[in-house]
Design an enzyme around this catalytic site. Structure first.
Site, PDB file in Angstrom:
ATOM      1  N   CYS B 338       0.798  -1.231   0.000  1.00 45.44           N
ATOM      2  CA  CYS B 338       0.000   0.000   0.000  1.00 45.44           C
ATOM      3  C   CYS B 338       0.830   1.280   0.000  1.00 45.44           C
ATOM      4  O   CYS B 338       0.511   2.206  -0.749  1.00 45.44           O
ATOM      5  CB  CYS B 338      -1.049  -0.005   1.102  1.00 45.44           C
ATOM      6  SG  CYS B 338      -0.850  -1.206   2.394  1.00 45.44           S
ATOM      7  N   GLN B 385       0.965 -11.143  -2.792  1.00 49.40           N
ATOM      8  CA  GLN B 385      -0.444 -10.777  -2.658  1.00 49.40           C
ATOM      9  C   GLN B 385      -1.009 -10.416  -4.027  1.00 49.40           C
ATOM     10  O   GLN B 385      -0.332  -9.770  -4.827  1.00 49.40           O
ATOM     11  CB  GLN B 385      -0.575  -9.555  -1.748  1.00 49.40           C
ATOM     12  CG  GLN B 385      -0.108  -9.802  -0.328  1.00 49.40           C
ATOM     13  CD  GLN B 385      -0.263  -8.553   0.530  1.00 49.40           C
ATOM     14  OE1 GLN B 385       0.222  -7.495   0.177  1.00 49.40           O
ATOM     15  NE2 GLN B 385      -0.939  -8.694   1.647  1.00 49.40           N
ATOM     16  N   ASP B 387      -2.771  -8.087  -4.888  1.00 51.29           N
ATOM     17  CA  ASP B 387      -3.141  -6.872  -4.182  1.00 51.29           C
ATOM     18  C   ASP B 387      -3.726  -5.835  -5.132  1.00 51.29           C
ATOM     19  O   ASP B 387      -3.384  -5.794  -6.305  1.00 51.29           O
ATOM     20  CB  ASP B 387      -1.860  -6.301  -3.561  1.00 51.29           C
ATOM     21  CG  ASP B 387      -2.130  -5.613  -2.243  1.00 51.29           C
ATOM     22  OD1 ASP B 387      -3.308  -5.492  -1.868  1.00 51.29           O
ATOM     23  OD2 ASP B 387      -1.157  -5.200  -1.591  1.00 51.29           O
ATOM     24  N   HIS B 389      -5.326  -1.545  -4.734  1.00 56.12           N
ATOM     25  CA  HIS B 389      -5.802  -0.439  -3.924  1.00 56.12           C
ATOM     26  C   HIS B 389      -6.649   0.463  -4.781  1.00 56.12           C
ATOM     27  O   HIS B 389      -6.211   0.910  -5.843  1.00 56.12           O
ATOM     28  CB  HIS B 389      -4.622   0.314  -3.306  1.00 56.12           C
ATOM     29  CG  HIS B 389      -3.854  -0.562  -2.371  1.00 56.12           C
ATOM     30  ND1 HIS B 389      -2.718  -1.246  -2.755  1.00 56.12           N
ATOM     31  CD2 HIS B 389      -4.115  -0.935  -1.098  1.00 56.12           C
ATOM     32  CE1 HIS B 389      -2.309  -1.975  -1.739  1.00 56.12           C
ATOM     33  NE2 HIS B 389      -3.124  -1.821  -0.725  1.00 56.12           N
ATOM     34  N   LYS B 473     -14.408  -3.675   7.378  1.00 49.01           N
ATOM     35  CA  LYS B 473     -13.946  -4.593   6.337  1.00 49.01           C
ATOM     36  C   LYS B 473     -14.901  -5.756   6.123  1.00 49.01           C
ATOM     37  O   LYS B 473     -15.838  -5.953   6.894  1.00 49.01           O
ATOM     38  CB  LYS B 473     -12.558  -5.129   6.668  1.00 49.01           C
ATOM     39  CG  LYS B 473     -12.505  -5.980   7.918  1.00 49.01           C
ATOM     40  CD  LYS B 473     -11.137  -6.650   8.078  1.00 49.01           C
ATOM     41  CE  LYS B 473     -11.102  -7.455   9.372  1.00 49.01           C
ATOM     42  NZ  LYS B 473     -10.082  -8.486   9.386  1.00 49.01           N
TER      43      LYS B 473
END
Lengths: 647, 647
Positions: B338, B385, B387, B389, B473
């Protein structure tokens, strides 16, 4: 009479005392006109230095690296002469030749500065002196006399330099009325210099130490023809426009963040996609060539690098070990992928039938570089190698080498690099002690490389003594569109790591043998390759690779919706398109797209919506008329296929 | 009278002194039969503990985690009783419930050992005592009396434990003639235990410190029904067969190397390809959903993690900083992507029209785990990950959430996970102080998640107080084929990082605003997901994903060449085939291929070569007759498309 041996092995007899220039003259007048430097038995001399015993002689012209060095070293003398003339009381320090030109570090008289506006004056004075065709004359001088001269002149810098020299080895060089402390290696006379340009002026500490006084460094470059200077300046201007750091930002390919860290590139979406396309392109070739992909971590225990020998050799200059909060373990950021691949080779026993094993990985490695050495994507601290390691039997080295070469050549051609030379680096035949591995294996590997290269029609140079201590190698030296040379695509044979990792296979003789390892990376690193490619093609990538292949230009905002619909349709044909939704005139949109180097433009207005046809423009070429979407997709596909259908 | 409040909010009046069992009985006899534990105002009690004031009461059965814990804790008492009976002079130490069962650490009398052959005897004695239906009875005891008892018995371990306890808080638990130091939480009586199995015996240092004496740890598991034990053992056997570490090795997907380092997986070719297919599968969905791919380095300056807050929170328990050999810089292995993505967001100014920005990366991160905690691919020190964002405006959170959910659900279904529950984690409504971000934003985000989930037909549980301090979450709790639950696919709203990194966008009001960030990873990590998937499908991956889709089986070595030609042809249809070139009978080849779970087999012999047709077998189903290569390719393509055409 003495015997002079030339680089091609030819031998000629001359009277003792013959000079390099005499020898050149005896060969041809043309050569003599161009000779600007020479070496005798490997030591640089003046072209007028007498030779008094049998010797190997090399003559250098402007086209040789050593020739340029002599040219620019001589030019530094003339620059010093000009500066001394223009700034009386100036103290000269040192003035070497560099990669492109030369500089002189000077301590200017109190209150004086040199700025851009002084360059013209310096150049004029320089050329005035150069045109005098003053000969450079070396003369020995005693340490005492040398010291006295510079002490009298109040130049503490030269005094300091001389104090560190050995009496009996000190020489001065005179030309015209100017004298400088100098080891030698000059042009016959200053008249060879036909053009000069002062490039830059900067501060520089005496001896590079910031505790010392700051001097003024004046950079210049000179040429044997005025035309060459002009060409150089054009090239420089072009190189500035093509600077990958500038283009990378404009095309939104990559960026850096101080907070993430220097030399650690962040690939932006367009850059990451482009890199992925490059990787997939190579990956496809690799799968066909029998490579298998693996994925390994970006760290390894210190023990791994102790085994490989990297820790002993590079440990203290690398990123330092990573400690764990407990258990006292130590890891290192991986500086190369080979040790990890060796461990994968060992996953299960291998027989001679299993070889070659070709393990490939786009492996990101980390190597410490001083922050001052970092430069865009060409010099970074983290980069991704398009790495692979081939584990094979000694009798397979040649075949594998040919296959690797073909892969490298395919890749280079597909990316429009047309001009390259293969450099074969072999052992120093006179010093075989410093290499590891048996003589037999070396002979086999060197023969294999030479044979492999000879099977393909490529320019080749052989460099003896340039092999790594663990094996011979092949490098592809690639010239870009500006004529600059880049080393891409290294192929390296390795006898060392397989032994260190105790790799083995069972031979047809049922005995255990050590495989040979070939390291290879056609791109070298994704970062450096993208940088070179960006500068080579000035941001105009091949159609298959370029981020946006098509710009859709609605003639007014009214057609934005139709334009977006069209962009969706093009996706189905695997075409990458952007929509220019700005509220701008169509002419402006076309001009901007031309600048962005997007290969195709589609205009969307009333006519196109009604007819269901596309109005197509090609970048740099203009209107191509109207096409159906299928026709347009085929046009692009054909373009791409022609591009990739090379051999 | 006192008021008892049950979890569903229902309230009932009872006489003071009522026990949890009394309350259960007042609700229903069936419930009372199943109640094995209870908590009063959040504190665990016996089912027979009197309640003397208004209280919140929770009753637990075997189906609750707390119920099982009580069951197994009680079972440890019975195990201790049995061991004391069988090994007079044994010294008991500690015996907790664990995730699956319980253990007891004992110091056996000189010369005694417990081996597999003793398990039956221990189980029989255990059950003999259990069947006595002895009640567990807690009793307070003074520190002096407690110490005296164990000193007299010569048990230095219990003495050491008691010395660390506070006088007045010490309790013993009696059942039958057996007494143990105990904090409480038991079954009504030992008769609830209907089945026990001693699972394992191992060495364990007293207090986990290898400087102390090594004790004997006896592992057991017990059940309220004999049938459940039998089912558990079958499940265990099945889980053993499906152990991803075992399958990963057999299928040659991944390996570990001590020299590379513990917990650092090496992906072998078949595993790397499979992982790549998974990544490409997700990547394709992501591109369609408007994600943009980025690539960021695996390290970041310490400053980056000071900014993100990670360094303060996790720094000392993480891999320690990497120092540079000069310049005094400090870097950290990145524990998450992140912060890097925040820096990419900042590459250029954003307006409200540019949002959402969705940055995706298969980003490999490194987190320190103690070596004892490592387990195959499920608990590693480096993992990748999937991942992404999402940076969006507050009014876009719901839409983005729905899109992320749809992506996660698609991924789970495509991989044959059919049973899952969405857990919504919200703020603790009674303690809003500990969360950052405005009340308004929290309310908006929580409402957005709840609304988003309600729009899809999925099982949902809401957990108050389980939100991270920086945002609510959603987790997907997925049940695998053995009924084991895994947390996959987390979606996290974050108000914290955008503020810490000073991210902003210009709103339609022309003022600067802070975007909301959504973290999400459908797979979680590639490593853990592949492990779960391997165990879920027992190595029989979906056809589109499996390493080898087809095994080509020549009936004799004579047909190896034809078989290899066929394998090349199948490649043109994007089919992955291996050739079984061994000199084995065809029956054996078919049997081995069945075991290897390769979905299709093609037999190649005289008949096939002459007819140009394929003899096709399907794994687990047998002969499918003869097909042309086109028909066969279509059969597989149809299978795959049916598999991926889900919604």
């Amino acid at each position: 009479m003495i015997t002079i041996t030339l680089p091609d092995g030819a031998q000629k007899k001359y009277d003792s005392g013959v000079t390099p220039m005499d020898v050149a003259m005896s060969i041809s007048e043309g050569l003599a006109r161009n000779v600007i430097s020479a070496s005798v038995n490997g030591t640089k001399v003046e072209t007028v230095t007498p030779i008094t015993s049998d010797a190997k002689l090399v003559l250098y012209t402007w086209n040789d690296k050593a020739g340029k060095e002599t040219f620019w070293h001589s030019s530094a003398h003339v620059l010093a002469q000009a500066l001394e003339h223009l700034y009386p009381g100036i103290k000269l320090t040192i003035g070497p030749a560099i990669e492109n030109g030369f500089y002189y570090d000077v301590d200017l008289p109190e209150g004086k500065v040199i700025t851009d506006s002084d360059f013209k004056k310096i150049e004029d004075t320089f050329m005035e002196f150069a045109r005098q065709k003053a000969e450079f004359k070396m003369k020995p001088v005693s340490k005492a006399d040398a010291l006295k001269m510079y002490k009298d002149a109040g130049n503490e810098y030269k005094v300091e330099l001389i104090e560190n020299l050995t009496d009996g080895e000190i020489t001065f060089c005179d030309h015209s009325n100017f004298t400088d402390l100098c080891r030698g290696g000059h042009l016959p006379n200053t008249g060879f210099i036909k053009a000069v340009k002062i490039m830059n002026v900067a501060g520089a500490y005496w001896r590079g130490d910031e505790k010392n006084k700051q001097l003024t460094r004046v950079y210049g470059i000179s040429f044997p023809k005025d035309k060459e200077l002009k060409e150089y300046l054009v090239l420089l201007e072009e190189a500035k426009k093509r600077d990958h750091r500038k283009l990378g930002k404009e095309l939104e390919l990559f960026t850096f963040s101080q907070r993430v860290g220097q030399g650690l590139p962040l690939w932006l979406p367009k850059g990451a996609d482009l890199r992925k396309r490059l990787e997939n392109f190579l990956q496809k070739q690799q799968v066909e060539a029998g490579y298998e992909m693996v994925i390994t971590p970006h760290i390894g225990s210190k023990e791994l690098y102790v085994t490989s020998g990297h820790y002993a050799k590079y440990g203290k200059d690398s990123f330092q070990p990573i400690n764990t909060p407990a258990e006292g373990e130590e890891f290192l950021l991986k500086p190369m992928n080979c040790p990890h691949h060796c461990e994968i080779y060992k996953f299960k026993p291998k027989s001679y039938k299993d070889l070659p094993v070709r393990l490939a990985e786009f492996g990101t490695v980390y190597r410490y570089e001083q922050s001052g050495e970092l430069h865009g994507l060409t010099r970074v601290r983290g980069f991704t190698q398009d790495d692979a390691h081939i584990f094979c039997r000694p009798d397979q080295v040649k075949d594998e080498f040919v296959k690797v070469m073909d892969l490298v050549l395919y890749v280079l051609k597909a990316l429009h690099f047309e001009d390259y030379t293969a450099q074969i680096s072999l052992r120093d035949p006179h010093d075989r002690e410093k290499y590891i591995g048996s003589d037999e294996n070396w002979a086999k590997a060197e023969a294999a490389i030479i044979e492999a290269v000879s099977e393909r029609d490529i320019k080749t140079v052989t460099a003896y003594g340039e092999a790594a201590f663990y094996g011979p190698k092949l490098d592809f030296m690639v010239k870009d569109a500006l004529g600059r040379s880049w080393q891409l695509g290294t192929v390296q044979v390795d006898y060392n790591l397989p032994e260190r990792f105790e790799l083995e296979y069972v031979g047809s003789d049922n005995a255990k043998h050590t495989p040979v390892m070939i390291h290879r990376a056609p791109f070298g690193s994704m970062e450096r390759f993208v940088a070179v490619l960006l500068e080579h093609c000035a941001g105009k990538f091949p159609l298959w690779l370029t981020p946006d292949q098509v710009a859709i230009l609605p003639v007014s905002e009214k057609y934005n919706h139709e334009a977006k619909k069209l962009s969706g349709l093009l996706k189905n044909y695997d075409l990458r398109a952007l929509v220019d939704e700005r509220n701008e005139k169509i002419g402006r949109k076309i001009r901007d797209t031309e600048v962005m180097k997007i290969p195709y433009m589609l205009i969307v207005g009333e006519q196109e919506v009604n007819s269901g046809k596309l109005s197509v423009r090609k970048q740099g070429e203009g209107d191509l008329g109207t096409l159906s979407i299928e026709e347009f997709a085929k046009l692009i596909q054909d373009d791409i296929e022609a591009d990739l259908r090379i051999n």
